[in-house]
Design a protein around this motif. Structure first.
Motif, PDB file in Angstrom:
ATOM      1  N   PHE A 122       0.828  -1.198   0.000  1.00  0.00           N
ATOM      2  CA  PHE A 122       0.000   0.000   0.000  1.00  0.00           C
ATOM      3  C   PHE A 122       0.869   1.258   0.000  1.00  0.00           C
ATOM      4  CE2 PHE A 122      -2.932  -3.229   1.199  1.00  0.00           C
ATOM      5  CZ  PHE A 122      -4.195  -2.775   0.868  1.00  0.00           C
ATOM      6  N   ASP A 123       1.902   1.248   0.839  1.00  0.00           N
ATOM      7  CA  ASP A 123       2.762   2.428   0.951  1.00  0.00           C
ATOM      8  C   ASP A 123       3.411   2.785  -0.384  1.00  0.00           C
ATOM      9  OD1 ASP A 123       2.132   2.499   3.633  1.00  0.00           O
ATOM     10  OD2 ASP A 123       4.021   1.594   4.302  1.00  0.00           O
ATOM     11  N   VAL A 124       3.965   1.789  -1.077  1.00  0.00           N
ATOM     12  CA  VAL A 124       4.702   2.082  -2.306  1.00  0.00           C
ATOM     13  C   VAL A 124       3.774   2.523  -3.436  1.00  0.00           C
ATOM     14  CG1 VAL A 124       4.689  -0.242  -3.351  1.00  0.00           C
ATOM     15  CG2 VAL A 124       6.661   1.279  -3.694  1.00  0.00           C
ATOM     16  N   LEU A 125       2.497   2.109  -3.357  1.00  0.00           N
ATOM     17  CA  LEU A 125       1.528   2.497  -4.383  1.00  0.00           C
ATOM     18  C   LEU A 125       0.718   3.725  -3.991  1.00  0.00           C
ATOM     19  CD1 LEU A 125       0.322  -1.077  -5.412  1.00  0.00           C
ATOM     20  CD2 LEU A 125       1.846   0.440  -6.683  1.00  0.00           C
ATOM     21  N   GLY A 126       1.033   4.304  -2.842  1.00  0.00           N
ATOM     22  CA  GLY A 126       0.391   5.544  -2.435  1.00  0.00           C
ATOM     23  C   GLY A 126      -1.029   5.399  -1.942  1.00  0.00           C
ATOM     24  N   VAL A 127      -1.348   4.226  -1.370  1.00  0.00           N
ATOM     25  CA  VAL A 127      -2.689   3.977  -0.829  1.00  0.00           C
ATOM     26  C   VAL A 127      -2.581   3.869   0.687  1.00  0.00           C
ATOM     27  CG1 VAL A 127      -4.714   2.471  -0.889  1.00  0.00           C
ATOM     28  CG2 VAL A 127      -3.288   2.737  -2.944  1.00  0.00           C
ATOM     29  N   ASP A 128      -3.486   4.517   1.401  1.00  0.00           N
ATOM     30  CA  ASP A 128      -3.455   4.547   2.863  1.00  0.00           C
ATOM     31  C   ASP A 128      -3.835   3.168   3.420  1.00  0.00           C
ATOM     32  OD1 ASP A 128      -3.822   4.966   5.609  1.00  0.00           O
ATOM     33  OD2 ASP A 128      -4.530   7.013   5.306  1.00  0.00           O
ATOM     34  N   PHE A 129      -2.862   2.476   4.017  1.00  0.00           N
ATOM     35  CA  PHE A 129      -3.098   1.136   4.553  1.00  0.00           C
ATOM     36  C   PHE A 129      -4.161   1.160   5.646  1.00  0.00           C
ATOM     37  CE2 PHE A 129      -1.933  -2.334   7.546  1.00  0.00           C
ATOM     38  CZ  PHE A 129      -2.069  -3.419   6.695  1.00  0.00           C
ATOM     39  N   GLY A 130      -4.159   2.207   6.461  1.00  0.00           N
ATOM     40  CA  GLY A 130      -5.108   2.300   7.560  1.00  0.00           C
ATOM     41  C   GLY A 130      -6.546   2.464   7.101  1.00  0.00           C
ATOM     42  N   LEU A 131      -6.725   2.909   5.861  1.00  0.00           N
ATOM     43  CA  LEU A 131      -8.074   3.106   5.319  1.00  0.00           C
ATOM     44  C   LEU A 131      -8.442   2.035   4.293  1.00  0.00           C
ATOM     45  CD1 LEU A 131      -8.109   6.990   4.826  1.00  0.00           C
ATOM     46  CD2 LEU A 131      -9.219   5.667   6.646  1.00  0.00           C
ATOM     47  N   ARG A 132      -7.721   0.927   4.306  1.00  0.00           N
ATOM     48  CA  ARG A 132      -7.955  -0.071   3.260  1.00  0.00           C
ATOM     49  C   ARG A 132      -9.364  -0.655   3.293  1.00  0.00           C
ATOM     50  NH1 ARG A 132      -5.226  -2.228   7.363  1.00  0.00           N
ATOM     51  NH2 ARG A 132      -5.531  -4.400   8.037  1.00  0.00           N
ATOM     52  N   GLY A 133      -9.981  -0.716   4.469  1.00  0.00           N
ATOM     53  CA  GLY A 133     -11.349  -1.216   4.552  1.00  0.00           C
ATOM     54  C   GLY A 133     -12.341  -0.299   3.851  1.00  0.00           C
ATOM     55  N   PRO A 134     -12.411   0.977   4.243  1.00  0.00           N
ATOM     56  CA  PRO A 134     -13.297   1.908   3.535  1.00  0.00           C
ATOM     57  C   PRO A 134     -12.984   2.043   2.050  1.00  0.00           C
ATOM     58  CG  PRO A 134     -12.618   2.850   5.637  1.00  0.00           C
ATOM     59  CD  PRO A 134     -11.816   1.596   5.451  1.00  0.00           C
ATOM     60  N   VAL A 135     -11.686   1.994   1.698  1.00  0.00           N
ATOM     61  CA  VAL A 135     -11.310   2.060   0.281  1.00  0.00           C
ATOM     62  C   VAL A 135     -11.870   0.855  -0.476  1.00  0.00           C
ATOM     63  CG1 VAL A 135      -9.374   1.900  -1.333  1.00  0.00           C
ATOM     64  CG2 VAL A 135      -9.255   3.482   0.593  1.00  0.00           C
ATOM     65  N   LEU A 136     -11.776  -0.334   0.121  1.00  0.00           N
ATOM     66  CA  LEU A 136     -12.308  -1.530  -0.529  1.00  0.00           C
ATOM     67  C   LEU A 136     -13.825  -1.437  -0.669  1.00  0.00           C
ATOM     68  CD1 LEU A 136     -12.137  -4.316  -1.740  1.00  0.00           C
ATOM     69  CD2 LEU A 136     -12.053  -5.279   0.577  1.00  0.00           C
ATOM     70  N   ALA A 186     -14.970  -7.515  10.004  1.00  0.00           N
ATOM     71  CA  ALA A 186     -15.171  -6.526   8.940  1.00  0.00           C
ATOM     72  C   ALA A 186     -15.376  -7.200   7.597  1.00  0.00           C
ATOM     73  CB  ALA A 186     -13.982  -5.573   8.876  1.00  0.00           C
ATOM     74  N   ALA A 187     -14.619  -8.270   7.331  1.00  0.00           N
ATOM     75  CA  ALA A 187     -14.743  -8.969   6.053  1.00  0.00           C
ATOM     76  C   ALA A 187     -16.085  -9.683   5.947  1.00  0.00           C
ATOM     77  CB  ALA A 187     -13.600  -9.967   5.893  1.00  0.00           C
ATOM     78  N   VAL A 188     -16.524 -10.308   7.032  1.00  0.00           N
ATOM     79  CA  VAL A 188     -17.822 -10.994   7.019  1.00  0.00           C
ATOM     80  C   VAL A 188     -18.945  -9.980   6.803  1.00  0.00           C
ATOM     81  CG1 VAL A 188     -19.452 -12.340   8.397  1.00  0.00           C
ATOM     82  CG2 VAL A 188     -17.017 -12.911   8.432  1.00  0.00           C
ATOM     83  N   ARG A 189     -18.841  -8.838   7.450  1.00  0.00           N
ATOM     84  CA  ARG A 189     -19.853  -7.799   7.262  1.00  0.00           C
ATOM     85  C   ARG A 189     -19.835  -7.282   5.818  1.00  0.00           C
ATOM     86  NH1 ARG A 189     -23.030  -4.653  10.260  1.00  0.00           N
ATOM     87  NH2 ARG A 189     -23.557  -2.583   9.480  1.00  0.00           N
TER      88      ARG A 189
END
Length: 301
Positions: A122-136, A186-189
């Motif tokens: 995530f870091d190298v591609l410029g995506v916020d790892f901490g927000l990966r759930g909302p991003v998905l 979170a994944a099940v939801r």
């Protein structure tokens, strides 16, 4: 089944896979196609950091390239990304790739998605790892729009917005099935509220009934009446008696014995099982695939 060779984590890779490549991958895919398997799956990692390489290895084939290769040499088997970390890419990029794959394969794509777990990717591609759930979550919604039948899809979200941009070819399927992977709450939801299917990540048998009950309750509470495809990953299998140490957790034995054990998944509410066979060579694996298709599968369903 998830394909060997294309990902070689030490958790599940067999020693012979290290020296295998496209020829063996093709042989295995054709064997599964002949045996009547429902789908073949391929994983997704962009790059593995040194701190994880010893356990995960750095062998992770690109899922779109891999599944496209397999589409050209198989006829019936579905092609599943298990799972694509789609939050690493703009949804229009993913839509272009997977729509093309569905088009070229004659409508055999199942798009499996997950949040990802390797922060450095995530870091190298410029995506916020901490927000990966909302991003998905938003990426799934955007992909639903972009993988429909509209040549000019429209979507307006917090992170992604597009309209007036045409993409062809369109998928053959009216709507590509979207399965959500993961076993965290979170994944099940996410699977319950946004998925056409759920791909648990290694839940043991004794945990599955409670997870399935939670999934169904969440859908009922949200007023979702559409059916959802519930999956499970079985224990490692070996049809017959291996005559070698196949591992303590491996299910072995005669076809009817294996089938009886596997039918327990259906009793829990599982609709499809993902299997993996212990093997010492590509030939032994294709023999296992053929034996399962001919001798075990008729006892299922």
């Amino acid at each position: 089944m998830q394909l060997p060779i294309q990902s070689q984590s030490t958790i599940y890779a067999e020693p012979w896979e290290a020296g295998a490549g496209a020829g063996e991958l093709a042989e295995i895919a054709r064997a599964a196609d002949r045996a009547g398997f429902a789908y073949l799956a391929s994983c997704d990692h962009v790059a593995i950091p040194r701190r994880l390489a010893a356990a995960m290895s750095t062998v992770w084939y690109d899922p779109v390239a891999t599944l496209s290769f397999l589409a050209g040499i198989t006829e019936h088997v579905l092609l599943l990304s298990h799972v694509a970390v789609v939050g690493l890419r703009h949804p229009l990029v993913s839509a272009k790739q997977y729509a093309t794959l569905d088009h070229l394969s004659g409508g055999r794509l199942v798009l499996g998605v997950g949040a990802g777990h390797v922060q450095e990717e995530f870091d190298v591609l410029g995506v916020d790892f901490g927000l990966r759930g909302p991003v998905l979550d938003e990426t799934i919604d955007a992909l639903r729009a972009a993988l429909g039948q509209e040549e000019y899809p429209e979507f307006n979200g917090e992170r992604f917005s597009f309209s007036g941009l045409g993409q062809k070819p369109r998928p053959v399927q009216r709507q590509v099935p979207l399965w959500v992977g993961g076993s965290s709450p979170a994944a099940v939801r996410r699977a319950a509220l946004r998925g056409d299917g759920w791909l648990p990540q290694g839940d043991p048998r004794d945990r599955l009934p409670a997870q399935i009950a939670t999934l169904k309750r969440l859908r009922t509470d949200a007023g979702i009446e559409d059916p959802i495809e519930i999956g499970a990953i079985t224990e490692p299998l070996y049809v017959g008696e291996p005559g070698w140490q196949a591992g303590r957790r491996t299910l072995t034995g005669k076809p009817d014995v294996l089938a009886e054990s596997l039918r327990a998944y259906a009793a829990m509410g599982v609709h499809q099982i993902q299997v993996r066979f212990r093997s010492r060579s590509c030939t032994e694996l294709t023999d296992q695939i053929a034996a399962f298709g001919a001798e075990v599968a008729p006892h299922l369903n």
